[in-house]
Motif scaffolding. Sequence first.
Motif, mmCIF file in Angstrom:
data_model
loop_
_atom_site.group_PDB
_atom_site.id
_atom_site.type_symbol
_atom_site.label_atom_id
_atom_site.label_comp_id
_atom_site.label_asym_id
_atom_site.label_seq_id
_atom_site.Cartn_x
_atom_site.Cartn_y
_atom_site.Cartn_z
ATOM 1 N N VAL A 51 47.157 42.904 34.415
ATOM 2 C CA VAL A 51 48.402 42.441 33.788
ATOM 3 C C VAL A 51 49.457 41.969 34.786
ATOM 4 O O VAL A 51 50.408 41.308 34.391
ATOM 5 N N ARG A 52 49.290 42.273 36.049
ATOM 6 C CA ARG A 52 50.271 41.851 37.062
ATOM 7 C C ARG A 52 49.817 40.559 37.720
ATOM 8 O O ARG A 52 48.629 40.348 37.932
ATOM 9 N N ASP A 53 50.758 39.763 38.107
ATOM 10 C CA ASP A 53 50.418 38.566 38.876
ATOM 11 C C ASP A 53 51.131 38.547 40.227
ATOM 12 O O ASP A 53 51.188 37.522 40.896
ATOM 13 N N ASP A 54 51.644 39.713 40.646
ATOM 14 C CA ASP A 54 52.317 39.793 41.941
ATOM 15 C C ASP A 54 51.508 40.558 42.982
ATOM 16 O O ASP A 54 51.991 40.866 44.062
ATOM 17 N N ASP A 55 50.235 40.852 42.689
ATOM 18 C CA ASP A 55 49.373 41.496 43.675
ATOM 19 C C ASP A 55 49.106 40.547 44.831
ATOM 20 O O ASP A 55 48.963 39.337 44.629
ATOM 21 N N LEU A 56 48.986 41.084 46.018
ATOM 22 C CA LEU A 56 48.642 40.265 47.179
ATOM 23 C C LEU A 56 47.272 39.611 47.003
ATOM 24 O O LEU A 56 47.029 38.528 47.519
ATOM 25 N N SER A 57 46.385 40.291 46.279
ATOM 26 C CA SER A 57 45.021 39.788 46.113
ATOM 27 C C SER A 57 44.832 38.969 44.840
ATOM 28 O O SER A 57 43.707 38.571 44.539
ATOM 29 N N TYR A 58 45.905 38.692 44.119
ATOM 30 C CA TYR A 58 45.801 38.004 42.832
ATOM 31 C C TYR A 58 45.019 36.690 42.978
ATOM 32 O O TYR A 58 45.363 35.837 43.779
ATOM 33 N N GLY A 59 43.946 36.567 42.215
ATOM 34 C CA GLY A 59 43.126 35.370 42.246
ATOM 35 C C GLY A 59 42.160 35.299 43.416
ATOM 36 O O GLY A 59 41.397 34.339 43.533
ATOM 37 N N GLN A 60 42.160 36.311 44.288
ATOM 38 C CA GLN A 60 41.291 36.302 45.468
ATOM 39 C C GLN A 60 40.347 37.502 45.493
ATOM 40 O O GLN A 60 39.752 37.811 46.527
ATOM 41 N N GLU A 61 40.212 38.183 44.365
ATOM 42 C CA GLU A 61 39.398 39.381 44.311
ATOM 43 C C GLU A 61 37.931 39.054 44.577
ATOM 44 O O GLU A 61 37.447 37.982 44.228
ATOM 45 N N LYS A 62 37.251 39.968 45.207
ATOM 46 C CA LYS A 62 35.815 39.861 45.440
ATOM 47 C C LYS A 62 35.132 40.858 44.521
ATOM 48 O O LYS A 62 35.671 41.932 44.250
ATOM 49 N N ILE A 63 33.945 40.520 44.062
ATOM 50 C CA ILE A 63 33.168 41.413 43.203
ATOM 51 C C ILE A 63 31.783 41.561 43.806
ATOM 52 O O ILE A 63 31.198 40.587 44.285
ATOM 53 N N CYS A 64 31.263 42.783 43.799
ATOM 54 C CA CYS A 64 29.903 43.005 44.272
ATOM 55 C C CYS A 64 29.220 44.025 43.366
ATOM 56 O O CYS A 64 29.873 44.742 42.607
ATOM 57 N N PHE A 65 27.913 44.067 43.460
ATOM 58 C CA PHE A 65 27.143 45.093 42.766
ATOM 59 C C PHE A 65 26.550 45.988 43.837
ATOM 60 O O PHE A 65 25.831 45.517 44.727
ATOM 61 N N ASP A 66 26.881 47.269 43.793
ATOM 62 C CA ASP A 66 26.367 48.229 44.760
ATOM 63 C C ASP A 66 25.089 48.849 44.197
ATOM 64 O O ASP A 66 25.119 49.463 43.123
ATOM 65 N N ILE A 67 23.990 48.668 44.894
ATOM 66 C CA ILE A 67 22.687 49.132 44.403
ATOM 67 C C ILE A 67 22.630 50.653 44.306
ATOM 68 O O ILE A 67 22.130 51.190 43.323
ATOM 69 N N LEU A 68 23.152 51.364 45.302
ATOM 70 C CA LEU A 68 23.062 52.821 45.278
ATOM 71 C C LEU A 68 23.820 53.437 44.106
ATOM 72 O O LEU A 68 23.329 54.338 43.438
ATOM 73 N N SER A 69 25.039 52.959 43.859
ATOM 74 C CA SER A 69 25.825 53.529 42.762
ATOM 75 C C SER A 69 25.494 52.867 41.422
ATOM 76 O O SER A 69 25.923 53.350 40.378
ATOM 77 N N GLN A 70 24.755 51.751 41.469
ATOM 78 C CA GLN A 70 24.412 51.002 40.258
ATOM 79 C C GLN A 70 25.661 50.633 39.467
ATOM 80 O O GLN A 70 25.729 50.774 38.245
ATOM 81 N N HIS A 71 26.669 50.152 40.199
ATOM 82 C CA HIS A 71 27.961 49.849 39.591
ATOM 83 C C HIS A 71 28.523 48.566 40.189
ATOM 84 O O HIS A 71 28.272 48.264 41.360
ATOM 85 N N HIS A 72 29.285 47.843 39.393
ATOM 86 C CA HIS A 72 30.032 46.706 39.912
ATOM 87 C C HIS A 72 31.346 47.218 40.495
ATOM 88 O O HIS A 72 31.965 48.126 39.939
ATOM 89 N N TRP A 73 31.753 46.612 41.600
ATOM 90 C CA TRP A 73 32.992 46.967 42.271
ATOM 91 C C TRP A 73 33.760 45.697 42.569
ATOM 92 O O TRP A 73 33.163 44.653 42.838
ATOM 93 N N ARG A 74 35.069 45.765 42.505
ATOM 94 C CA ARG A 74 35.917 44.620 42.845
ATOM 95 C C ARG A 74 36.990 45.071 43.816
ATOM 96 O O ARG A 74 37.340 46.245 43.865
ATOM 97 N N THR A 75 37.509 44.121 44.572
ATOM 98 C CA THR A 75 38.608 44.463 45.453
ATOM 99 C C THR A 75 39.894 44.530 44.632
ATOM 100 O O THR A 75 40.016 43.887 43.587
ATOM 101 N N ALA A 76 40.810 45.321 45.109
ATOM 102 C CA ALA A 76 42.109 45.479 44.456
ATOM 103 C C ALA A 76 43.169 45.625 45.531
ATOM 104 O O ALA A 76 42.903 46.147 46.619
ATOM 105 N N GLU A 77 44.338 45.184 45.218
ATOM 106 C CA GLU A 77 45.435 45.254 46.181
ATOM 107 C C GLU A 77 45.821 46.691 46.499
ATOM 108 O O GLU A 77 46.067 47.031 47.649
#
Length: 156
Positions: A51-77
């Motif tokens: 809901v915020r658009d003032d994050d330093l990472s806004y629009g630049q987030e990275k997403i990955c899938f971690d095999i060990l945890s079997q979960h998707h993860w994204r970067t956050a400010e």
Amino acid sequence: MATYSAAKSISGDIYYVEDDYLHLPQSIKLIALALPALGLVTGYDHEDRYVRDDDLSYGQEKICFDILSQHHWRTAESTTCTFAISEAMRSKVQPFADKYKLIDRTLFRKLYKKGIRLWTPIPGLVTHVDTALAPGIDWVAFNELMARSRIDESSS
């Protein structure tokens, strides 16, 4: 911050947890599994990230899938003061944690500016018990189920 001071005498990964968090049953295990690959994680998928658009990472987030945890993860400010640091990342993060203590957004923004990324799971594995519950999980129903389980266990 006695917790940060005490952590200095402990080797290995560290998970700092505030006292007003609700954890899914496997959350700590999944955080621990993802930590070696990601370095700095929180289990809390904060609704601010949507809901915020003032994050330093806004629009630049990275997403990955971690095999060990079997979960998707994204970067956050940033996140709250509930986060985990891998042993390899501690020397980079701890000086900032010592300096900014509980000023969480400032702490994580400084880390972000230094190129240290915070990762958060999608959906969240934990939630802050306040008005900003992590999206994607019915936390009220989960809490009620846990409460009923404790009542059932105590009456057996």
